[in-house]
Write a protein that holds these residues in place. Structure first.
Motif, PDB file in Angstrom:
ATOM      1  N   PHE A  61       1.564   7.199   2.313  1.00 17.25           N
ATOM      2  CA  PHE A  61       0.926   5.943   1.915  1.00 17.25           C
ATOM      3  C   PHE A  61       1.358   5.536   0.508  1.00 17.25           C
ATOM      4  CE2 PHE A  61      -1.804   7.744   5.116  1.00 17.25           C
ATOM      5  CZ  PHE A  61      -2.263   6.656   5.849  1.00 17.25           C
ATOM      6  N   LEU A  62       1.635   4.262   0.334  1.00 17.92           N
ATOM      7  CA  LEU A  62       1.866   3.690  -0.990  1.00 17.92           C
ATOM      8  C   LEU A  62       0.538   3.251  -1.575  1.00 17.92           C
ATOM      9  CD1 LEU A  62       4.920   1.461  -0.073  1.00 17.92           C
ATOM     10  CD2 LEU A  62       4.998   3.451  -1.605  1.00 17.92           C
ATOM     11  N   ARG A  63       0.380   3.431  -2.887  1.00 16.67           N
ATOM     12  CA  ARG A  63      -0.807   2.968  -3.603  1.00 16.67           C
ATOM     13  C   ARG A  63      -0.358   2.027  -4.706  1.00 16.67           C
ATOM     14  NH1 ARG A  63      -2.648   6.894  -6.534  1.00 16.67           N
ATOM     15  NH2 ARG A  63      -4.677   5.914  -6.908  1.00 16.67           N
ATOM     16  N   LEU A  64      -0.570   0.731  -4.522  1.00 19.45           N
ATOM     17  CA  LEU A  64      -0.248  -0.254  -5.549  1.00 19.45           C
ATOM     18  C   LEU A  64      -1.479  -0.425  -6.432  1.00 19.45           C
ATOM     19  CD1 LEU A  64       1.656  -0.919  -2.999  1.00 19.45           C
ATOM     20  CD2 LEU A  64       2.005  -3.103  -4.132  1.00 19.45           C
ATOM     21  N   LEU A  65      -1.367   0.023  -7.672  1.00 16.06           N
ATOM     22  CA  LEU A  65      -2.492  -0.034  -8.594  1.00 16.06           C
ATOM     23  C   LEU A  65      -2.452  -1.345  -9.371  1.00 16.06           C
ATOM     24  CD1 LEU A  65      -2.350   2.968  -7.803  1.00 16.06           C
ATOM     25  CD2 LEU A  65      -2.950   3.535 -10.156  1.00 16.06           C
ATOM     26  N   LEU A  66      -3.490  -2.158  -9.152  1.00 18.19           N
ATOM     27  CA  LEU A  66      -3.629  -3.415  -9.872  1.00 18.19           C
ATOM     28  C   LEU A  66      -4.791  -3.296 -10.846  1.00 18.19           C
ATOM     29  CD1 LEU A  66      -3.177  -4.150  -6.517  1.00 18.19           C
ATOM     30  CD2 LEU A  66      -2.570  -6.297  -7.619  1.00 18.19           C
ATOM     31  N   ASP A  67      -4.937  -4.279 -11.725  1.00 21.68           N
ATOM     32  CA  ASP A  67      -6.085  -4.245 -12.633  1.00 21.68           C
ATOM     33  C   ASP A  67      -7.352  -4.523 -11.832  1.00 21.68           C
ATOM     34  OD1 ASP A  67      -4.990  -6.813 -12.217  1.00 21.68           O
ATOM     35  OD2 ASP A  67      -6.000  -7.625 -13.981  1.00 21.68           O
ATOM     36  N   GLY A  68      -8.126  -3.447 -11.594  1.00 18.68           N
ATOM     37  CA  GLY A  68      -9.401  -3.590 -10.899  1.00 18.68           C
ATOM     38  C   GLY A  68      -9.357  -3.372  -9.403  1.00 18.68           C
ATOM     39  N   LEU A  69      -8.195  -3.123  -8.815  1.00 15.61           N
ATOM     40  CA  LEU A  69      -8.091  -2.897  -7.372  1.00 15.61           C
ATOM     41  C   LEU A  69      -6.950  -1.927  -7.070  1.00 15.61           C
ATOM     42  CD1 LEU A  69      -8.457  -6.415  -5.667  1.00 15.61           C
ATOM     43  CD2 LEU A  69     -10.071  -4.513  -5.506  1.00 15.61           C
ATOM     44  N   THR A  70      -7.053  -1.250  -5.930  1.00 12.36           N
ATOM     45  CA  THR A  70      -5.957  -0.423  -5.425  1.00 12.36           C
ATOM     46  C   THR A  70      -5.627  -0.878  -4.013  1.00 12.36           C
ATOM     47  OG1 THR A  70      -6.602   1.499  -6.735  1.00 12.36           O
ATOM     48  CG2 THR A  70      -5.200   1.901  -4.822  1.00 12.36           C
ATOM     49  N   LEU A  71      -4.363  -1.195  -3.786  1.00 13.78           N
ATOM     50  CA  LEU A  71      -3.892  -1.580  -2.461  1.00 13.78           C
ATOM     51  C   LEU A  71      -3.193  -0.383  -1.832  1.00 13.78           C
ATOM     52  CD1 LEU A  71      -3.103  -3.537  -0.170  1.00 13.78           C
ATOM     53  CD2 LEU A  71      -1.188  -4.302  -1.578  1.00 13.78           C
ATOM     54  N   VAL A  72      -3.718   0.088  -0.698  1.00 15.37           N
ATOM     55  CA  VAL A  72      -3.131   1.210   0.040  1.00 15.37           C
ATOM     56  C   VAL A  72      -2.344   0.645   1.212  1.00 15.37           C
ATOM     57  CG1 VAL A  72      -3.599   3.293   1.387  1.00 15.37           C
ATOM     58  CG2 VAL A  72      -4.980   2.778  -0.642  1.00 15.37           C
ATOM     59  N   SER A  73      -1.071   0.961   1.262  1.00 15.61           N
ATOM     60  CA  SER A  73      -0.173   0.389   2.273  1.00 15.61           C
ATOM     61  C   SER A  73       0.541   1.497   3.035  1.00 15.61           C
ATOM     62  CB  SER A  73       0.858  -0.518   1.589  1.00 15.61           C
ATOM     63  OG  SER A  73       1.864  -0.930   2.494  1.00 15.61           O
TER      64      SER A  73
END
Length: 291
Positions: A61-73
């Motif tokens: 799984f990829l984890r895109l870390l944004l300011d205030g959120l994490t997108l798991v792809s």
């Protein structure tokens, strides 16, 4: 399906391509890709105005870390990301587009349509599916010989399906399990509880070494895998047994054999990876010769 080396390569590429970019808006044309939140419109609203800080990985799984959120792809079978300029033609099977404020777009394309995306508050992704039940990361310090033996050493099942179980070891995958077992000289049908201390040592070293070399080579492009810049991996040129049925073993010259074990095509050398003999002989458990 992309395994650990391929996903790690995509992760490294995405950091170069999108870290520091701010999402202006998101377009979703295939709603079922979005698993959390349930509504694609809410997914898009939550991401608008967020900046991508970095990209990490957990298993496949990829984890895109944004300011205030994490997108798991999860890329599943054929998911891929690519960065484009706004206005460039959109390829068929492009299902999610992240439009950035600088006029570029991160596009997610998935011919098979099996990929998934989940949004979480930072840190919460580890408490819920799909990440909450994943096993050890084989390239991290937590993956030790003792931990590997503790997880698998007392189990009577064939070693290869156990290595593929994501609850024990993440990301190894079919290709790299075959390669690691060959490097360690262990038959894929050997019961895990039959392995001796020196065999565990060889297997541990083979898993780490195989994956490290594959990451260095950018993964394996067996079918359609490319990284975020459209580049193929090169490790397929270094494979010793996977996909080489009836070819000579690089060690002894015997023909590489292929069987089906746990529903997965399995390649091995019957000379260099001898099966366990006698009363403790591994059960075929549905394995059959591949025709």
């Amino acid at each position: 399906m992309p395994e650990l080396p391929e996903v790690e390569t995509v992760r490294r590429t995405l950091i170069e391509l999108v870290a520091g970019k701010t999402v202006e808006r998101v377009t979703v044309s295939l709603p079922r890709i979005i698993q959390r939140p349930a509504e694609p419109e809410q997914f898009a609203d939550l991401l608008a105005g967020r900046t991508i800080l970095t990209v990490e990985r957990r298993g496949k799984f990829l984890r895109l870390l944004l300011d205030g959120l994490t997108l798991v792809s999860h890329l599943r079978m054929e998911g891929r990301y690519g960065l484009y300029r706004s206005g460039e033609p959109v390829e068929k099977h492009t299902h999610v587009i992240f439009h950035f404020t600088d006029g570029t777009e991160l596009r997610y394309r998935d011919v098979r349509q099996f990929g998934t995306m989940h949004l979480f508050a930072p840190g919460e992704e580890f408490e819920s599916p799909p990440l909450n039940k994943l096993g050890l990361e084989p390239l991290e310090e937590s993956f030790t010989l003792d931990e590997l033996r503790k997880l698998l050493g007392g189990r009577p099942g064939p070693i290869k399906p156990l290595l593929l179980n994501q609850a024990y070891v993440v990301g190894l995958g079919n290709i790299y399990a075959d390669e690691a077992l060959f490097s360690a000289g262990i038959h894929p049908e050997r019961p895990a509880d039959s392995l001796k201390k020196d065999e565990w040592e060889r297997l541990y070293a083979a898993i780490r070494g195989t994956l490290a070399r594959a990451v260095e080579a950018g993964g394996s492009s067996i079918k359609s895998y490319v990284n975020g810049q459209g580049e193929m991996g090169m490790f397929q040129h270094s494979l010793l047994v996977y996909g080489r049925k009836n070819e000579p073993c690089p060690r002894c010259g015997s023909a590489i054999e292929k069987t089906v074990l746990g529903g997965r095509g399995t390649h091995y050398c019957h000379i260099c990876q001898p099966p366990l003999r006698g009363k403790r002989s591994a059960q075929r458990s549905g394995a059959r010769k591949a025709r």
